[in-house]
Scaffold this motif. Structure first.
Motif, PDB file in Angstrom:
ATOM      1  N   LEU A 148      41.203  36.320  53.707  1.00  0.00           N
ATOM      2  CA  LEU A 148      40.398  36.065  53.446  1.00  0.00           C
ATOM      3  C   LEU A 148      39.549  37.797  52.436  1.00  0.00           C
ATOM      4  CD1 LEU A 148      39.216  33.712  50.868  1.00  0.00           C
ATOM      5  CD2 LEU A 148      37.246  33.397  53.091  1.00  0.00           C
ATOM      6  N   GLY A 149      39.025  38.511  53.363  1.00  0.00           N
ATOM      7  CA  GLY A 149      39.761  39.158  52.492  1.00  0.00           C
ATOM      8  C   GLY A 149      40.487  40.337  52.426  1.00  0.00           C
ATOM      9  N   ALA A 150      41.438  40.193  52.461  1.00  0.00           N
ATOM     10  CA  ALA A 150      42.276  40.792  52.068  1.00  0.00           C
ATOM     11  C   ALA A 150      43.031  40.389  50.751  1.00  0.00           C
ATOM     12  CB  ALA A 150      43.218  40.870  52.953  1.00  0.00           C
ATOM     13  N   ASN A 151      42.692  38.628  50.578  1.00  0.00           N
ATOM     14  CA  ASN A 151      42.600  37.916  49.516  1.00  0.00           C
ATOM     15  C   ASN A 151      41.286  38.369  48.314  1.00  0.00           C
ATOM     16  OD1 ASN A 151      45.090  37.338  51.029  1.00  0.00           O
ATOM     17  ND2 ASN A 151      44.662  34.882  51.494  1.00  0.00           N
ATOM     18  N   VAL A 152      40.621  38.522  49.069  1.00  0.00           N
ATOM     19  CA  VAL A 152      39.733  38.944  47.910  1.00  0.00           C
ATOM     20  C   VAL A 152      40.220  39.958  47.377  1.00  0.00           C
ATOM     21  CG1 VAL A 152      37.814  39.637  47.702  1.00  0.00           C
ATOM     22  CG2 VAL A 152      38.059  37.307  48.360  1.00  0.00           C
ATOM     23  N   GLY A 153      40.631  40.973  47.709  1.00  0.00           N
ATOM     24  CA  GLY A 153      41.088  42.637  47.525  1.00  0.00           C
ATOM     25  C   GLY A 153      42.253  42.014  46.675  1.00  0.00           C
ATOM     26  N   MET A 154      42.955  41.801  47.131  1.00  0.00           N
ATOM     27  CA  MET A 154      44.358  41.221  46.055  1.00  0.00           C
ATOM     28  C   MET A 154      43.911  40.307  44.808  1.00  0.00           C
ATOM     29  SD  MET A 154      48.549  39.687  47.538  1.00  0.00           S
ATOM     30  CE  MET A 154      47.750  38.236  47.398  1.00  0.00           C
ATOM     31  N   ASP A 155      43.071  39.924  44.975  1.00  0.00           N
ATOM     32  CA  ASP A 155      42.692  38.726  43.324  1.00  0.00           C
ATOM     33  C   ASP A 155      42.048  40.004  43.023  1.00  0.00           C
ATOM     34  OD1 ASP A 155      44.075  36.478  44.381  1.00  0.00           O
ATOM     35  OD2 ASP A 155      41.548  35.841  45.349  1.00  0.00           O
ATOM     36  N   THR A 156      41.124  40.044  43.464  1.00  0.00           N
ATOM     37  CA  THR A 156      40.315  41.661  42.485  1.00  0.00           C
ATOM     38  C   THR A 156      41.778  42.939  42.039  1.00  0.00           C
ATOM     39  OG1 THR A 156      38.645  41.423  44.588  1.00  0.00           O
ATOM     40  CG2 THR A 156      38.478  43.426  42.126  1.00  0.00           C
ATOM     41  N   TYR A 157      42.048  43.498  42.326  1.00  0.00           N
ATOM     42  CA  TYR A 157      43.281  44.180  41.698  1.00  0.00           C
ATOM     43  C   TYR A 157      44.187  44.043  40.946  1.00  0.00           C
ATOM     44  CZ  TYR A 157      46.520  43.970  44.832  1.00  0.00           C
ATOM     45  OH  TYR A 157      47.779  43.890  45.412  1.00  0.00           O
ATOM     46  N   GLN A 158      44.414  42.787  41.765  1.00  0.00           N
ATOM     47  CA  GLN A 158      45.286  41.561  39.827  1.00  0.00           C
ATOM     48  C   GLN A 158      44.835  41.510  38.470  1.00  0.00           C
ATOM     49  OE1 GLN A 158      47.507  38.783  42.482  1.00  0.00           O
ATOM     50  NE2 GLN A 158      49.001  40.564  43.246  1.00  0.00           N
ATOM     51  N   ALA A 159      43.246  40.946  39.423  1.00  0.00           N
ATOM     52  CA  ALA A 159      42.753  40.525  37.701  1.00  0.00           C
ATOM     53  C   ALA A 159      42.133  41.284  36.843  1.00  0.00           C
ATOM     54  CB  ALA A 159      41.004  39.632  38.027  1.00  0.00           C
ATOM     55  N   VAL A 160      42.113  43.014  37.980  1.00  0.00           N
ATOM     56  CA  VAL A 160      41.465  43.914  36.900  1.00  0.00           C
ATOM     57  C   VAL A 160      42.873  44.497  36.556  1.00  0.00           C
ATOM     58  CG1 VAL A 160      39.938  46.042  37.112  1.00  0.00           C
ATOM     59  CG2 VAL A 160      39.048  44.288  37.590  1.00  0.00           C
ATOM     60  N   LYS A 161      43.505  45.559  37.560  1.00  0.00           N
ATOM     61  CA  LYS A 161      45.370  45.982  37.258  1.00  0.00           C
ATOM     62  C   LYS A 161      45.741  46.021  35.580  1.00  0.00           C
ATOM     63  CE  LYS A 161      48.999  44.842  39.150  1.00  0.00           C
ATOM     64  NZ  LYS A 161      49.968  44.897  40.736  1.00  0.00           N
ATOM     65  N   TYR A 162      45.457  44.113  35.074  1.00  0.00           N
ATOM     66  CA  TYR A 162      46.536  44.547  33.916  1.00  0.00           C
ATOM     67  C   TYR A 162      45.454  44.435  32.382  1.00  0.00           C
ATOM     68  CZ  TYR A 162      50.196  42.120  36.906  1.00  0.00           C
ATOM     69  OH  TYR A 162      50.782  42.274  38.455  1.00  0.00           O
ATOM     70  N   VAL A 163      44.142  44.176  32.889  1.00  0.00           N
ATOM     71  CA  VAL A 163      43.402  44.471  31.890  1.00  0.00           C
ATOM     72  C   VAL A 163      43.675  45.370  31.650  1.00  0.00           C
ATOM     73  CG1 VAL A 163      41.336  43.814  30.890  1.00  0.00           C
ATOM     74  CG2 VAL A 163      42.107  42.378  32.486  1.00  0.00           C
ATOM     75  N   TYR A 164      42.998  46.672  33.055  1.00  0.00           N
ATOM     76  CA  TYR A 164      42.898  48.645  32.859  1.00  0.00           C
ATOM     77  C   TYR A 164      43.852  48.802  31.635  1.00  0.00           C
ATOM     78  CZ  TYR A 164      42.761  53.009  34.453  1.00  0.00           C
ATOM     79  OH  TYR A 164      42.667  54.077  34.586  1.00  0.00           O
ATOM     80  N   ARG A 165      45.372  48.516  32.089  1.00  0.00           N
ATOM     81  CA  ARG A 165      46.087  48.761  31.716  1.00  0.00           C
ATOM     82  C   ARG A 165      47.018  48.211  29.895  1.00  0.00           C
ATOM     83  NH1 ARG A 165      50.479  48.509  36.280  1.00  0.00           N
ATOM     84  NH2 ARG A 165      51.007  46.292  35.792  1.00  0.00           N
ATOM     85  N   GLY A 166      46.279  47.342  29.529  1.00  0.00           N
ATOM     86  CA  GLY A 166      45.981  47.185  28.200  1.00  0.00           C
ATOM     87  C   GLY A 166      47.728  45.722  27.809  1.00  0.00           C
ATOM     88  N   SER A 167      47.564  45.096  29.469  1.00  0.00           N
ATOM     89  CA  SER A 167      48.281  44.063  29.030  1.00  0.00           C
ATOM     90  C   SER A 167      48.344  42.739  29.201  1.00  0.00           C
ATOM     91  CB  SER A 167      49.441  44.333  30.353  1.00  0.00           C
ATOM     92  OG  SER A 167      49.206  43.649  31.800  1.00  0.00           O
ATOM     93  N   GLU A 168      46.997  42.921  29.541  1.00  0.00           N
ATOM     94  CA  GLU A 168      46.716  41.419  29.111  1.00  0.00           C
ATOM     95  C   GLU A 168      45.231  41.530  28.645  1.00  0.00           C
ATOM     96  OE1 GLU A 168      46.616  39.662  33.420  1.00  0.00           O
ATOM     97  OE2 GLU A 168      48.979  38.565  32.874  1.00  0.00           O
TER      98      GLU A 168
END
Length: 194
Positions: A148-168
């Motif tokens: 669960l900890g690894a999955n929360v981590g993966m969901d977290t960076y996936q939620a943010v990285k596309y917004v951060y790069r401007g693609s979402e």
């Protein structure tokens, strides 16, 4: 550079597979396999060293810094913000931290929980959120893909990285789905989120 490293790793794997298939002699197959495995391990080490040199040219170590903010700032200094290179650098910083201090997920989970869902306020917030997301995934990877900890981590960076790069944007379906998964995961881990 990344393509070259991947090509080297694939070529090494193919060479090992082909040589293992083509040698029917039992008396020489073991020493030859051991030699090739040693060569492949050396090539993998060299590939990792190349990646480390690219993303950590100053040999930044977690033990050199008193907190995550200083450590992350040292890693990302000079890297162009809002780029894939920055996301990759943050991921490498998190991996180095997880390898150094892989048992301390509480700080990362607390940060992700206390800032939920306001991860998109500015670059500094998104960068730190991605760092903690990658950290959780790397620190908990040894516990299996259902951790669960690894999955929360993966969901977290996936939620943010596309917004951060401007693609979402923060209200895109992919982002909101990840935010829902973060909320569910945090709740299952005993963290309260709004």
């Amino acid at each position: 550079m990344k393509k070259r490293i991947i090509a080297l790793l694939i070529a090494g794997t193919m060479a090992l597979s082909l040589s293992a298939c083509g040698n029917d002699s039992k008396s020489t197959s073991e020493p030859q396999k051991q030699e090739e495995t040693s060569t492949d391990a050396q090539e993998a080490k060299e590939a990792q060293a190349t990646i480390d040199a690219q993303y950590n040219p100053n040999n930044i170590a977690p033990s050199d810094y008193s907190n995550v903010d200083e450590y992350l700032a040292a890693w990302i200094n000079g890297v162009e913000p809002n780029t894939s290179d920055m996301v990759d650098t943050i991921a490498h910083a998190a991996k180095a931290e997880a390898n150094y201090n892989g048992g301390n997920s509480a700080e990362a989970l607390s940060y992700i929980s206390s800032n939920y869902p306001n991860y998109f306020t500015d670059n500094a917030m998104m960068e730190k959120t991605m760092f903690y997301g990658y950290y959780l995934e790397y620190a908990n990877a040894k516990n299996g893909s259902d951790n669960l900890g690894a999955n929360v981590g993966m969901d977290t960076y996936q939620a943010v990285k596309y917004v951060y790069r401007g693609s979402e944007t923060s209200d895109d379906q992919h982002v909101t789905a990840n935010l829902d998964q973060i909320k569910d995961g945090l709740s299952q881990l005993g963290y309260s989120v709004q």
